[in-house]
Motif scaffolding. Structure first.
Motif, PDB file in Angstrom:
ATOM      1  N   UNK A  92      -6.306  -9.064  -6.960  1.00  0.00           N
ATOM      2  CA  UNK A  92      -5.447  -9.688  -7.979  1.00  0.00           C
ATOM      3  C   UNK A  92      -5.152 -11.141  -7.608  1.00  0.00           C
ATOM      4  N   UNK A  93      -4.872 -11.386  -6.339  1.00  0.00           N
ATOM      5  CA  UNK A  93      -4.611 -12.755  -5.891  1.00  0.00           C
ATOM      6  C   UNK A  93      -5.847 -13.635  -6.050  1.00  0.00           C
ATOM      7  N   UNK A 119      -5.540   3.539 -12.468  1.00  0.00           N
ATOM      8  CA  UNK A 119      -4.124   3.812 -12.253  1.00  0.00           C
ATOM      9  C   UNK A 119      -3.638   3.546 -10.848  1.00  0.00           C
ATOM     10  N   UNK A 120      -4.446   2.937 -10.029  1.00  0.00           N
ATOM     11  CA  UNK A 120      -4.085   2.677  -8.640  1.00  0.00           C
ATOM     12  C   UNK A 120      -2.830   1.814  -8.523  1.00  0.00           C
ATOM     13  N   UNK A 121      -2.610   0.931  -9.478  1.00  0.00           N
ATOM     14  CA  UNK A 121      -1.455   0.023  -9.422  1.00  0.00           C
ATOM     15  C   UNK A 121      -0.125   0.784  -9.397  1.00  0.00           C
ATOM     16  N   UNK A 122      -0.126   2.029  -9.813  1.00  0.00           N
ATOM     17  CA  UNK A 122       1.105   2.830  -9.796  1.00  0.00           C
ATOM     18  C   UNK A 122       1.671   2.993  -8.384  1.00  0.00           C
ATOM     19  N   UNK A 128       2.752  -5.342  -7.321  1.00  0.00           N
ATOM     20  CA  UNK A 128       1.809  -5.774  -8.351  1.00  0.00           C
ATOM     21  C   UNK A 128       2.512  -6.676  -9.358  1.00  0.00           C
ATOM     22  N   UNK A 129       3.779  -6.398  -9.648  1.00  0.00           N
ATOM     23  CA  UNK A 129       4.535  -7.263 -10.553  1.00  0.00           C
ATOM     24  C   UNK A 129       4.677  -8.667  -9.972  1.00  0.00           C
ATOM     25  N   UNK A 130       4.936  -8.750  -8.673  1.00  0.00           N
ATOM     26  CA  UNK A 130       5.042 -10.061  -8.025  1.00  0.00           C
ATOM     27  C   UNK A 130       3.729 -10.820  -8.089  1.00  0.00           C
ATOM     28  N   UNK A 133       3.153 -12.049 -11.650  1.00  0.00           N
ATOM     29  CA  UNK A 133       4.026 -13.183 -11.938  1.00  0.00           C
ATOM     30  C   UNK A 133       3.523 -14.442 -11.243  1.00  0.00           C
ATOM     31  N   UNK A 134       3.138 -14.313  -9.987  1.00  0.00           N
ATOM     32  CA  UNK A 134       2.604 -15.450  -9.244  1.00  0.00           C
ATOM     33  C   UNK A 134       1.314 -15.959  -9.889  1.00  0.00           C
ATOM     34  N   UNK A 135       0.470 -15.047 -10.330  1.00  0.00           N
ATOM     35  CA  UNK A 135      -0.784 -15.426 -10.999  1.00  0.00           C
ATOM     36  C   UNK A 135      -0.492 -16.186 -12.277  1.00  0.00           C
ATOM     37  N   UNK A 136       0.470 -15.718 -13.031  1.00  0.00           N
ATOM     38  CA  UNK A 136       0.841 -16.389 -14.271  1.00  0.00           C
ATOM     39  C   UNK A 136       1.328 -17.807 -13.983  1.00  0.00           C
TER      40      UNK A 136
END
Length: 148
Positions: A92-93, A119-122, A128-130, A133-136
């Motif tokens: 993701x990074x 569904x691994x992000x669960x 993952x939210x951080x 947000x950082x990616x955005x």
């Protein structure tokens, strides 16, 4: 694919930073594609139309209770966290920094989509939210720099 092989592979590059982390993360994707599909250039996200997925990442993270009636399943939290921290979050990074282009036929972004769709992000909700947000924020800065 036996979990032990996946686990050993996910430990590759542990503690790496910078370019070493990029190299280790891409290596993990390539090896998992090779283990799961026998080909590093396969599109893991569209694999239902292609080769058999021997990786079965979600099935590596859930176990059936053989004694339960009716059948029930156990979520293997430690495995899920290992996949998230060892592969999903670094991917993701890299995606956020636009570092996941296809190289030598390896479709890193499609593998990331495969992980997300499984569904691994669960297993790493807050983390993952951080990252998202950082990616955005990174993409907003890139857009501002490019188009002022």
């Amino acid at each position: 694919v036996p979990w032990e092989q996946v686990e050993d592979l996910l430990a590759t590059g542990k503690g790496a930073t910078g370019e070493e982390l990029v190299t280790a993360t891409k290596y993990k994707v390539e090896r998992l594609l090779s283990l799961g599909y026998g080909d590093t250039t396969v599109d893991a996200f569209a694999a239902e139309r292609g080769p058999l997925d021997k990786l079965q990442i979600w099935n590596q993270l859930v176990a059936a209770d053989p004694d339960a009636d009716p059948p029930s399943y156990h979520i293997l939290q430690v495995r899920g966290l290992l996949v998230c921290r060892g592969l999903l979050l670094p991917l993701m990074n890299l995606c956020a920094s636009c570092s996941l282009s296809t190289v030598q036929g390896v479709r890193y972004k499609r593998f990331l989509r495969y992980l997300l769709a499984s569904g691994v992000a669960a297993f790493c909700g807050v983390e993952i939210q951080r990252v998202v947000q950082s990616a955005r924020e990174k993409l907003a800065r890139k857009f501002k720099d490019a188009f002022g």
